[in-house]
Design a protein around this motif. Structure first.
Motif, PDB file in Angstrom:
ATOM      1  N   GLN A  30       0.830  -1.211   0.000  1.00 12.29           N
ATOM      2  CA  GLN A  30       0.000   0.000   0.000  1.00 12.29           C
ATOM      3  C   GLN A  30       0.862   1.258   0.000  1.00 12.29           C
ATOM      4  OE1 GLN A  30      -2.696  -1.131   3.431  1.00 12.29           O
ATOM      5  NE2 GLN A  30      -4.200  -0.342   1.994  1.00 12.29           N
ATOM      6  N   VAL A  31       1.988   1.198   0.732  1.00 16.00           N
ATOM      7  CA  VAL A  31       2.845   2.386   0.847  1.00 16.00           C
ATOM      8  C   VAL A  31       3.519   2.728  -0.487  1.00 16.00           C
ATOM      9  CG1 VAL A  31       4.935   3.298   1.957  1.00 16.00           C
ATOM     10  CG2 VAL A  31       3.216   2.140   3.333  1.00 16.00           C
ATOM     11  N   LEU A  47       4.256   9.054   4.603  1.00 13.34           N
ATOM     12  CA  LEU A  47       4.426   7.801   3.865  1.00 13.34           C
ATOM     13  C   LEU A  47       5.911   7.536   3.613  1.00 13.34           C
ATOM     14  CD1 LEU A  47       1.417   8.272   1.437  1.00 13.34           C
ATOM     15  CD2 LEU A  47       1.624   6.458   3.140  1.00 13.34           C
ATOM     16  N   ALA A  48       6.674   8.601   3.364  1.00 12.30           N
ATOM     17  CA  ALA A  48       8.121   8.449   3.179  1.00 12.30           C
ATOM     18  C   ALA A  48       8.763   7.960   4.479  1.00 12.30           C
ATOM     19  CB  ALA A  48       8.742   9.763   2.732  1.00 12.30           C
ATOM     20  N   LEU A  49       8.242   8.436   5.612  1.00 11.59           N
ATOM     21  CA  LEU A  49       8.787   7.998   6.900  1.00 11.59           C
ATOM     22  C   LEU A  49       8.490   6.517   7.142  1.00 11.59           C
ATOM     23  CD1 LEU A  49       7.992  11.079   9.170  1.00 11.59           C
ATOM     24  CD2 LEU A  49      10.229  10.297   8.391  1.00 11.59           C
ATOM     25  N   LEU A  50       7.288   6.089   6.808  1.00  7.56           N
ATOM     26  CA  LEU A  50       6.964   4.670   6.976  1.00  7.56           C
ATOM     27  C   LEU A  50       7.822   3.816   6.043  1.00  7.56           C
ATOM     28  CD1 LEU A  50       3.059   4.805   7.313  1.00  7.56           C
ATOM     29  CD2 LEU A  50       4.756   4.484   9.121  1.00  7.56           C
ATOM     30  N   ASP A  51       8.033   4.330   4.836  1.00  2.00           N
ATOM     31  CA  ASP A  51       8.900   3.648   3.883  1.00  2.00           C
ATOM     32  C   ASP A  51      10.320   3.553   4.459  1.00  2.00           C
ATOM     33  OD1 ASP A  51       9.260   2.540   1.205  1.00  2.00           O
ATOM     34  OD2 ASP A  51      10.524   4.294   0.839  1.00  2.00           O
ATOM     35  N   GLY A  52      10.782   4.650   5.058  1.00  2.00           N
ATOM     36  CA  GLY A  52      12.113   4.669   5.672  1.00  2.00           C
ATOM     37  C   GLY A  52      12.228   3.678   6.824  1.00  2.00           C
ATOM     38  N   ILE A  73      -3.572   3.043   5.895  1.00  6.12           N
ATOM     39  CA  ILE A  73      -2.149   2.846   6.185  1.00  6.12           C
ATOM     40  C   ILE A  73      -1.803   3.464   7.547  1.00  6.12           C
ATOM     41  CG2 ILE A  73       0.210   3.449   5.488  1.00  6.12           C
ATOM     42  CD1 ILE A  73      -0.840   3.456   2.560  1.00  6.12           C
ATOM     43  N   PHE A  74      -2.259   4.699   7.773  1.00  2.00           N
ATOM     44  CA  PHE A  74      -1.897   5.397   9.015  1.00  2.00           C
ATOM     45  C   PHE A  74      -2.476   4.679  10.243  1.00  2.00           C
ATOM     46  CE2 PHE A  74      -1.173   9.893   7.050  1.00  2.00           C
ATOM     47  CZ  PHE A  74      -0.096   9.380   6.352  1.00  2.00           C
TER      48      PHE A  74
END
Lengths: 460, 433
Positions: free
Chosen positions: B17-18, B48-53, B91-92
């Motif tokens: 999803q991310v 979303l970039a932070l979750l990806d990170g 997602i959040f």
């Protein structure tokens, strides 16, 4: 690495609360909208005044720290991806429209003003700022000028470059340089405005931009022409131009894109059509009617199976809603979207459209093609999943093939997205080795420490 | 803290999803929080970039990401406008649950969620006591809006102007109902919602009046629990699931055609979050949730689409009141309901509906966001207040009690004499003689 002493100075100049050093903030300034690897900066600073901005530039130069200016971070060629441990300077606290001069038809803005906000502010006074890049709802004017952004109206109204009357910017020492003027004519000094537009933050840091405004067109007429053959559509584009008609917008959509848009927005597009042209003419009412009639006739002569003329504002809106949702609709199909903007002389549009179909077949990838056919600026949009290594390799090869094709027709690598990182290694192909050397000499002379967004456009 | 590797592997379940986010940045144009701060970590793309990170093992600990992920109104403006169709809220909320599971709940949240909210009867009791004693600490401040403020300096209340707890909550007035349908032939379960029960019982009463008028059979079980949104948005899956089970048991006691609520947030939670977040228990809970969420309707939608509102008659002895309408995020962006509440208001000819600019812009409350980031919440709310005040209306309606609380605070603090009401109250008025 940025020393604690320098950080302290940044905080003194820009304010404690405007200097971000936590990793969780820096990660959010490591990317833009280009499909490239993110790079983590060392600090992000959000100056709230031109004075603070100038001091930051000076400090970066004195300490030989690379600096990348970032507006909304919507760049599609990697121009706002910072350097490792470098400084990101955010312009989104510099959002004042300093002046809208109705008598002399210009506006003066700070670099962080959002494009659509200026357009709305001047439209409220009966004036028109035509450049309308796809990201205009968030993109900043500073970014638009630095990238020489285009949009749907390029054909008739030109691009950002055509509206920049002057720039006040900081050189690497944080000193003010003034180019251009508020007058229609200006013949003094070098044309530094021309040099700075599209320089992607590599030659100076904008503080104030003076933009040309024009009267709002009195009347518009939009229509959609449907074709059962893609060549007929692209030949119609060439024919309209050849007949000396200059529509405000002349947009193209291939069948792949039509189906994606219709699945997504249900606006009633014919999903069996091979291609659509979305056309708008504007100006004085009588001229608009005459142009619209001529365009309609040309479409029919070239074999359009049907033509729908928007009868009212709502119908006109639905035409442009369909066009504006093209990228969104395509983007929903696959995780990774590579939006290219190789551009050809407009008469070569039929060849370019055919070439895109051949490339999609040859490399076995999905390409949806839509875009500003009228100015030769198509957007072949490659849909892929970057995690699929084998397919990604084919995508990269296909991108190189698209560039080669555009150049072989006398075109350019980028109509409106800029060179950035993504296309810098291809630039010599379009120009010459001497061109790169010449450009690097300018860069070295103006930025001897290579601190202004180094690596963009001309490599290192 | 347990192992970072474990957290990363749990987060990776969100990867598909991310990765849909193409970093176009269009969410910046609609995020009410980003409009205030200009900080990328406040907008969906940044989060979303932070979750990806986090998934890519860029962080040694999740604290910074967790803090920024929680600084969000969950208004869904980004998701509603996302060109790529990223399911941002899903997602959040899932990521918050994963992070809270890993890091544990903060003590205060733990006390409120697990000690109070998870036990509907204790929650009711505490609120009843609160209603009795609140006058010691608070005093009325704006009778047109119906707000109170603190008598003495209070860190909890701050400078808020709030709608006080009702002297008699709705569940004390009418604890239970089970009536048969009349000519409508429709039986509706009535889920009251905590805020309607404890702060706005007159709205719940208006729902009963309207349903009764239309001869709709009502099933309203005793001891209804919270829908669980405060728990799940804090990542407290345990409390959330226990509340869902509690409510399922209460409502499964009777058969009905629809479950209606006057709270946009409760409707959206039951319809979307219950189905998204309740985990399979091997005993068919997902199917039970699916059944009830399919039947769940916002009260405006139910009345307009399934009952048919009765156009009222102009009461000539009363003035015509100008009324504004604010679109709650959980009605418009989450459920796509904008025309229905307006239709309900317009059924009362003694009200003249005036549209305000950006009527669907978030009011800035965002549940616990208001507690943690009151200044930001109030800045966002003030923009809404300015739009309402500029309309010249003397009443504003909205279909969500949380929005009603925020609008009341903002209008009251600005000294406006503008009443804050629910569309169903406006409609109920037109049905009375």
């Amino acid at each position: 690495m940025i020393s604690q002493a320098l950080l302290k100075e940044f905080k003194e100049k820009a304010g404690q609360e405007n200097v971000f050093t936590e990793k969780a903030d820096l990660v959010t300034y490591s990317y833009d909208a280009a499909v490239l690897e993110p790079v983590l900066p060392g600090v992000a600073i959000r100056p709230a005044s031109g004075e603070a901005l100038s001091q930051i530039v000076r400090l970066c130069n004195e300490n030989k720290i690379p600096l990348t200016v970032r507006g909304a971070g919507t760049n599609l060629s990697g121009g706002t991806i910072p350097l490792r441990d470098g400084v990101v300077v955010l312009t989104n606290a510099l959002t004042k429209i300093l002046e809208i001069n109705e008598a002399d038809m210009y506006a003066v803005v700070q670099p962080g003003v959002v494009t659509a906000k200026l357009a709305a502010a001047v439209a409220a006074k009966g004036l028109f700022y035509p450049p309308d890049p796809g990201s205009q709802a968030v993109s900043t004017l500073g970014g638009n000028v630095a990238e020489n952004a285009g949009g749907l109206r390029g054909l008739k109204y030109g691009v950002t470059r055509d509206y920049v009357m002057g720039i006040q910017f900081f050189d690497v020492n944080g000193e003010i340089v003034k180019t251009g003027s508020r007058t229609v004519k200006c013949a003094t000094g070098y044309n530094l405005t021309g040099l700075l537009v599209g320089s992607e933050g590599t030659l100076g840091v904008f503080n104030e931009i003076t933009l040309k405004l024009i009267p709002l067109p009195a009347h518009q007429k939009a229509m959609v022409a449907v074709f059962d053959n893609i060549d007929k559509a692209s030949e119609t584009v060439a024919a309209i131009i050849a007949h000396r008609i200059v529509p405000a917008t002349l947009e193209f959509m291939d069948n792949f894109t039509i189906r994606a848009v219709e699945d997504y927005s249900h606006v009633g597009l014919p999903t069996d059509a091979a291609a659509l042209l979305l056309i708008e003419v504007d100006g004085y009412p009588a001229q608009v009617e005459e142009d619209a009639e001529k365009v309609e006739l040309l479409c029919r002569q070239k074999g359009a199976t049907s033509i729908r003329v928007a009868e009212d504002a709502a119908e006109r809106d639905s035409v442009w809603t369909a066009r504006r949702s093209a990228l969104s609709a395509l983007a929903k199909l696959k995780p990774t979207v590579v939006l290219e903007d190789a551009t050809v002389p407009r008469s070569r549009i039929p060849d370019m459209v055919r070439a895109m179909q051949d490339i999609a077949k040859e490399y076995n990838i999905s390409i949806g093609t839509f875009g500003h056919a009228g100015d030769g600026n198509l957007h072949p949009t490659i849909l892929t999943d970057r995690r699929d290594k084998a397919e990604w390799a084919r995508v990269e090869a296909a991108i190189a093939a698209i560039f080669d094709k555009a150049l072989s027709m006398g075109g350019t690598l980028s109509g409106e997205h800029g060179t950035g990182l993504a296309k810098s290694c291809f630039l010599e192909k379009e120009t010459s080795a001497a061109t790169i050397i010449y450009s690097r000499k300018i860069k070295t002379a103006l930025d001897p420490n290579y601190i202004l967004n180094p690596g963009k456009i001309i490599g290192r | 803290m347990s192992d970072m590797k474990e957290l990363i592997s749990l987060m990776k379940e969100l990867e598909d999803q991310v990765v849909v986010c193409m970093r176009c940045g269009m969410c910046q144009s609609v995020c009410p929080l980003f409009a205030e701060t200009g900080r990328e970590s406040d907008v969906a793309r940044g989060k979303l970039a932070l979750l990806d990170g986090l998934m890519k093992e860029m962080f040694e600990n999740p604290n910074g990401v967790n803090e920024r992920l929680n600084k969000c109104l969950l208004c869904g403006s980004c998701a509603a406008n996302c060109p790529s169709g990223v399911h941002v809220l899903d997602i959040f909320i899932k990521a918050r649950a994963v992070l809270a599971g890993y890091m544990g709940l903060p003590a205060a949240k733990r006390l409120i969620l697990r000690g109070m909210l998870a036990h509907p009867e204790i929650f009711d009791r505490l609120a009843e006591w609160g209603a009795k004693f609140q006058n010691i600490f608070t005093k009325p401040v704006n009778e047109a809006v119906g707000t109170s403020c603190a008598r003495i300096v209070s860190p909890l209340i701050g400078n808020r102007h709030f709608r006080p707890l009702a002297a008699v909550p709705f569940h004390q007035k009418i604890p239970y109902l089970n009536t048969s349908p009349g000519h409508s032939g429709i039986k509706a379960a009535f889920y009251v919602g905590c805020l309607m029960d404890k702060i706005f019982p007159h709205v719940a009463q208006a729902v009963i009046d309207v349903l009764t008028y239309h001869e709709i059979g009502i099933f309203m079980p005793e001891h209804q629990g919270c829908c669980g949104i405060p728990a799940i948005s804090s990542g407290d899956t345990k409390t959330f699931e226990s509340l869902v089970r509690h409510n399922l048991e209460k409502f499964e006691a009777e058969s009905f055609d629809y479950l209606v609520t006057p709270c946009a947030t409760c409707t959206s939670t039951i319809k979307k979050i219950w189905t998204l977040m309740v985990r399979d228990d091997g005993r068919g809970i997902k199917e039970r949730v699916r059944k009830i969420s399919e039947k769940t309707l916002d009260i405006n939608q139910f009345l307009v689409k399934h009952v048919g509102v009765k156009p009222g008659v102009l009461k000539k002895d009363r003035e015509v009141i100008s009324i504004a309408y604010h679109d709650p995020c959980h009605l418009k962006k989450s459920l796509g309901l904008a025309a229905e509440p307006r239709a309900l208001i317009q059924a009362n000819p003694n009200y003249h509906l005036k549209e305000i600019p950006e009527s669907d812009r978030c009011c800035g409350l965002g549940g616990s966001f208001n507690l943690y980031y009151y200044e930001l919440s109030a800045n966002i709310g003030t923009k809404k207040r300015d739009h309402i005040a500029s309309s010249g209306c003397s009443t504003v309606a909205t279909g969500c009690p949380a929005c009603m609380i925020q609008l009341s605070d903002m209008l009251s603090k600005a000294g406006d004499r503008i009443a804050v009401r629910h569309p169903v109250e406006i409609y109920a008025e037109s049905l009375k003689p």
